[in-house]
Design a protein around this motif. Sequence first.
Motif, PDB file in Angstrom:
ATOM      1  N   VAL A  27      83.735  47.279  21.944  1.00  0.00           N
ATOM      2  CA  VAL A  27      83.841  45.936  22.165  1.00  0.00           C
ATOM      3  C   VAL A  27      82.839  45.206  23.101  1.00  0.00           C
ATOM      4  CG1 VAL A  27      85.506  44.082  22.945  1.00  0.00           C
ATOM      5  CG2 VAL A  27      86.179  46.082  21.606  1.00  0.00           C
ATOM      6  N   THR A  28      81.989  44.106  22.769  1.00  0.00           N
ATOM      7  CA  THR A  28      81.163  43.623  23.487  1.00  0.00           C
ATOM      8  C   THR A  28      81.869  42.409  24.555  1.00  0.00           C
ATOM      9  OG1 THR A  28      79.271  43.965  22.134  1.00  0.00           O
ATOM     10  CG2 THR A  28      78.941  42.245  23.655  1.00  0.00           C
ATOM     11  N   ALA A  29      82.024  42.319  25.644  1.00  0.00           N
ATOM     12  CA  ALA A  29      82.529  41.608  26.572  1.00  0.00           C
ATOM     13  C   ALA A  29      81.670  41.150  27.665  1.00  0.00           C
ATOM     14  CB  ALA A  29      83.761  41.906  26.875  1.00  0.00           C
ATOM     15  N   THR A  30      81.710  39.839  28.254  1.00  0.00           N
ATOM     16  CA  THR A  30      81.214  39.634  29.575  1.00  0.00           C
ATOM     17  C   THR A  30      82.393  39.219  30.448  1.00  0.00           C
ATOM     18  OG1 THR A  30      81.046  37.290  28.829  1.00  0.00           O
ATOM     19  CG2 THR A  30      78.927  38.544  28.704  1.00  0.00           C
ATOM     20  N   VAL A  31      82.267  39.858  31.697  1.00  0.00           N
ATOM     21  CA  VAL A  31      83.520  39.597  32.472  1.00  0.00           C
ATOM     22  C   VAL A  31      83.116  38.734  33.941  1.00  0.00           C
ATOM     23  CG1 VAL A  31      85.251  41.003  33.832  1.00  0.00           C
ATOM     24  CG2 VAL A  31      84.253  41.957  31.886  1.00  0.00           C
TER      25      VAL A  31
ATOM     26  N   CYS B  31      90.380  38.440  36.650  1.00  0.00           N
ATOM     27  CA  CYS B  31      88.997  38.363  36.207  1.00  0.00           C
ATOM     28  C   CYS B  31      89.303  37.807  34.783  1.00  0.00           C
ATOM     29  CB  CYS B  31      88.212  39.569  36.075  1.00  0.00           C
ATOM     30  SG  CYS B  31      88.176  40.355  37.795  1.00  0.00           S
ATOM     31  N   ILE B  32      88.096  37.352  34.037  1.00  0.00           N
ATOM     32  CA  ILE B  32      88.100  36.679  32.678  1.00  0.00           C
ATOM     33  C   ILE B  32      87.307  37.770  31.836  1.00  0.00           C
ATOM     34  CG2 ILE B  32      87.804  34.836  31.233  1.00  0.00           C
ATOM     35  CD1 ILE B  32      89.127  33.184  33.512  1.00  0.00           C
ATOM     36  N   ALA B  33      87.710  38.098  30.852  1.00  0.00           N
ATOM     37  CA  ALA B  33      86.781  38.749  30.011  1.00  0.00           C
ATOM     38  C   ALA B  33      86.665  37.890  28.649  1.00  0.00           C
ATOM     39  CB  ALA B  33      87.379  39.953  29.302  1.00  0.00           C
ATOM     40  N   THR B  34      85.364  37.453  28.435  1.00  0.00           N
ATOM     41  CA  THR B  34      85.093  36.969  27.174  1.00  0.00           C
ATOM     42  C   THR B  34      84.377  37.593  26.223  1.00  0.00           C
ATOM     43  OG1 THR B  34      84.699  34.999  28.790  1.00  0.00           O
ATOM     44  CG2 THR B  34      83.761  34.621  26.370  1.00  0.00           C
ATOM     45  N   TYR B  35      85.033  37.554  24.845  1.00  0.00           N
ATOM     46  CA  TYR B  35      84.305  38.337  23.702  1.00  0.00           C
ATOM     47  C   TYR B  35      83.289  37.458  23.116  1.00  0.00           C
ATOM     48  CZ  TYR B  35      88.591  40.510  25.445  1.00  0.00           C
ATOM     49  OH  TYR B  35      89.462  41.249  26.274  1.00  0.00           O
TER      50      TYR B  35
ATOM     51  N   LEU C 239      86.761  34.171  22.334  1.00  0.00           N
ATOM     52  CA  LEU C 239      88.063  34.710  22.805  1.00  0.00           C
ATOM     53  C   LEU C 239      87.786  35.013  24.251  1.00  0.00           C
ATOM     54  CD1 LEU C 239      89.234  36.230  19.482  1.00  0.00           C
ATOM     55  CD2 LEU C 239      89.764  33.651  20.393  1.00  0.00           C
ATOM     56  N   THR C 240      88.980  34.765  24.982  1.00  0.00           N
ATOM     57  CA  THR C 240      89.114  35.251  26.421  1.00  0.00           C
ATOM     58  C   THR C 240      90.433  36.062  26.722  1.00  0.00           C
ATOM     59  OG1 THR C 240      90.099  33.274  27.295  1.00  0.00           O
ATOM     60  CG2 THR C 240      87.726  33.439  27.160  1.00  0.00           C
ATOM     61  N   ASN C 241      90.223  36.800  27.608  1.00  0.00           N
ATOM     62  CA  ASN C 241      91.807  37.535  28.323  1.00  0.00           C
ATOM     63  C   ASN C 241      91.475  37.529  29.643  1.00  0.00           C
ATOM     64  OD1 ASN C 241      92.867  38.154  25.709  1.00  0.00           O
ATOM     65  ND2 ASN C 241      92.546  40.454  25.841  1.00  0.00           N
ATOM     66  N   ASN C 242      92.526  37.407  30.436  1.00  0.00           N
ATOM     67  CA  ASN C 242      92.805  37.639  31.791  1.00  0.00           C
ATOM     68  C   ASN C 242      92.809  39.336  31.951  1.00  0.00           C
ATOM     69  OD1 ASN C 242      92.837  35.211  32.644  1.00  0.00           O
ATOM     70  ND2 ASN C 242      95.003  35.030  32.418  1.00  0.00           N
ATOM     71  N   VAL C 243      92.145  39.720  33.033  1.00  0.00           N
ATOM     72  CA  VAL C 243      92.170  41.067  33.534  1.00  0.00           C
ATOM     73  C   VAL C 243      92.437  41.136  34.825  1.00  0.00           C
ATOM     74  CG1 VAL C 243      90.453  43.320  33.713  1.00  0.00           C
ATOM     75  CG2 VAL C 243      90.049  41.472  31.819  1.00  0.00           C
ATOM     76  N   ALA C 244      93.557  41.794  34.969  1.00  0.00           N
ATOM     77  CA  ALA C 244      94.188  42.118  36.277  1.00  0.00           C
ATOM     78  C   ALA C 244      93.377  43.506  37.132  1.00  0.00           C
ATOM     79  CB  ALA C 244      95.589  42.264  36.127  1.00  0.00           C
ATOM     80  N   VAL C 245      92.777  43.139  38.159  1.00  0.00           N
ATOM     81  CA  VAL C 245      92.272  43.887  38.953  1.00  0.00           C
ATOM     82  C   VAL C 245      93.197  44.212  40.098  1.00  0.00           C
ATOM     83  CG1 VAL C 245      90.014  44.801  39.859  1.00  0.00           C
ATOM     84  CG2 VAL C 245      89.745  43.427  38.102  1.00  0.00           C
TER      85      VAL C 245
ATOM     86  N   SER D 104      91.813  51.356  50.770  1.00  0.00           N
ATOM     87  CA  SER D 104      91.129  50.589  51.247  1.00  0.00           C
ATOM     88  C   SER D 104      89.767  51.135  51.216  1.00  0.00           C
ATOM     89  CB  SER D 104      91.579  51.013  52.977  1.00  0.00           C
ATOM     90  OG  SER D 104      91.341  52.173  53.283  1.00  0.00           O
ATOM     91  N   GLN D 105      89.219  52.065  50.335  1.00  0.00           N
ATOM     92  CA  GLN D 105      88.117  52.196  50.049  1.00  0.00           C
ATOM     93  C   GLN D 105      87.471  51.570  48.750  1.00  0.00           C
ATOM     94  OE1 GLN D 105      90.382  54.906  50.233  1.00  0.00           O
ATOM     95  NE2 GLN D 105      89.523  55.033  52.570  1.00  0.00           N
ATOM     96  N   GLY D 106      88.493  50.501  48.425  1.00  0.00           N
ATOM     97  CA  GLY D 106      87.801  49.515  47.247  1.00  0.00           C
ATOM     98  C   GLY D 106      88.079  50.196  45.805  1.00  0.00           C
ATOM     99  N   ASP D 107      88.889  51.368  45.542  1.00  0.00           N
ATOM    100  CA  ASP D 107      89.065  51.867  44.378  1.00  0.00           C
ATOM    101  C   ASP D 107      90.012  50.838  43.667  1.00  0.00           C
ATOM    102  OD1 ASP D 107      87.524  53.943  44.661  1.00  0.00           O
ATOM    103  OD2 ASP D 107      89.198  55.202  45.476  1.00  0.00           O
ATOM    104  N   VAL D 108      89.805  50.574  42.393  1.00  0.00           N
ATOM    105  CA  VAL D 108      90.686  49.482  41.796  1.00  0.00           C
ATOM    106  C   VAL D 108      91.038  50.254  40.215  1.00  0.00           C
ATOM    107  CG1 VAL D 108      89.636  47.470  42.814  1.00  0.00           C
ATOM    108  CG2 VAL D 108      88.547  48.306  40.514  1.00  0.00           C
ATOM    109  N   THR D 109      92.091  49.491  39.831  1.00  0.00           N
ATOM    110  CA  THR D 109      92.334  49.967  38.328  1.00  0.00           C
ATOM    111  C   THR D 109      92.394  48.219  37.734  1.00  0.00           C
ATOM    112  OG1 THR D 109      94.683  49.598  38.888  1.00  0.00           O
ATOM    113  CG2 THR D 109      93.561  51.933  38.758  1.00  0.00           C
ATOM    114  N   TRP D 110      92.226  48.155  36.138  1.00  0.00           N
ATOM    115  CA  TRP D 110      92.499  47.151  35.682  1.00  0.00           C
ATOM    116  C   TRP D 110      93.233  47.108  34.506  1.00  0.00           C
ATOM    117  CZ3 TRP D 110      89.919  46.365  30.860  1.00  0.00           C
ATOM    118  CH2 TRP D 110      89.088  47.308  30.563  1.00  0.00           C
ATOM    119  N   ALA D 111      93.788  46.098  33.998  1.00  0.00           N
ATOM    120  CA  ALA D 111      94.524  46.136  32.940  1.00  0.00           C
ATOM    121  C   ALA D 111      94.435  44.555  32.233  1.00  0.00           C
ATOM    122  CB  ALA D 111      96.052  46.486  33.165  1.00  0.00           C
ATOM    123  N   VAL D 112      94.326  44.572  30.816  1.00  0.00           N
ATOM    124  CA  VAL D 112      94.207  43.196  30.206  1.00  0.00           C
ATOM    125  C   VAL D 112      95.559  42.767  30.303  1.00  0.00           C
ATOM    126  CG1 VAL D 112      93.659  42.347  28.047  1.00  0.00           C
ATOM    127  CG2 VAL D 112      92.000  44.198  28.827  1.00  0.00           C
TER     128      VAL D 112
END
Length: 129
Positions: A81-85, A101-105, A109-115, A120-128
């Motif tokens: 999938v090609t997306a800009t975030v 964040c917002i992913a645009t295809y 079309l767009t989706n919200n992405v929860a980061v 405290s090291q800044g590791d993240v997970t994300w989910a559409v």
Amino acid sequence: MNTAPSRNPEVVPEISNQTQNTASRATFTVLGILLGVALLLFIGIQVYTQATGVNPVTSEVTLDSARIEQAIADDYAGIGVTATVECPDPMVAKPGESRNCIATYLLGLTNNVAVTVQNSQGDVTWAVQ
């Protein structure tokens, strides 16, 4: 014969003024030291926050928005999938908190992405969402 010591009234005020001046200098010295320590503490917190991205007072982590945007776009590309975030910049959150964040295809079309910040090291997970 009177053996009581004589007092010279001119000497007493001079000693008193000297004592007051010494006390004033000591007070200003202590205040100067306290102000210097407070300034050094403030500068230290700023340097630590800049170096690590973590504010030691609030536990907030300043995340690298561009790095997160690229990582999410790369994950999308991995499944074809090609997306800009786009993420907020600056992106600041405490561990356990999420930012959107917002992913645009390709077709707009767009989706919200929860980061979500993991630590405290800044590791993240994300989910559409």
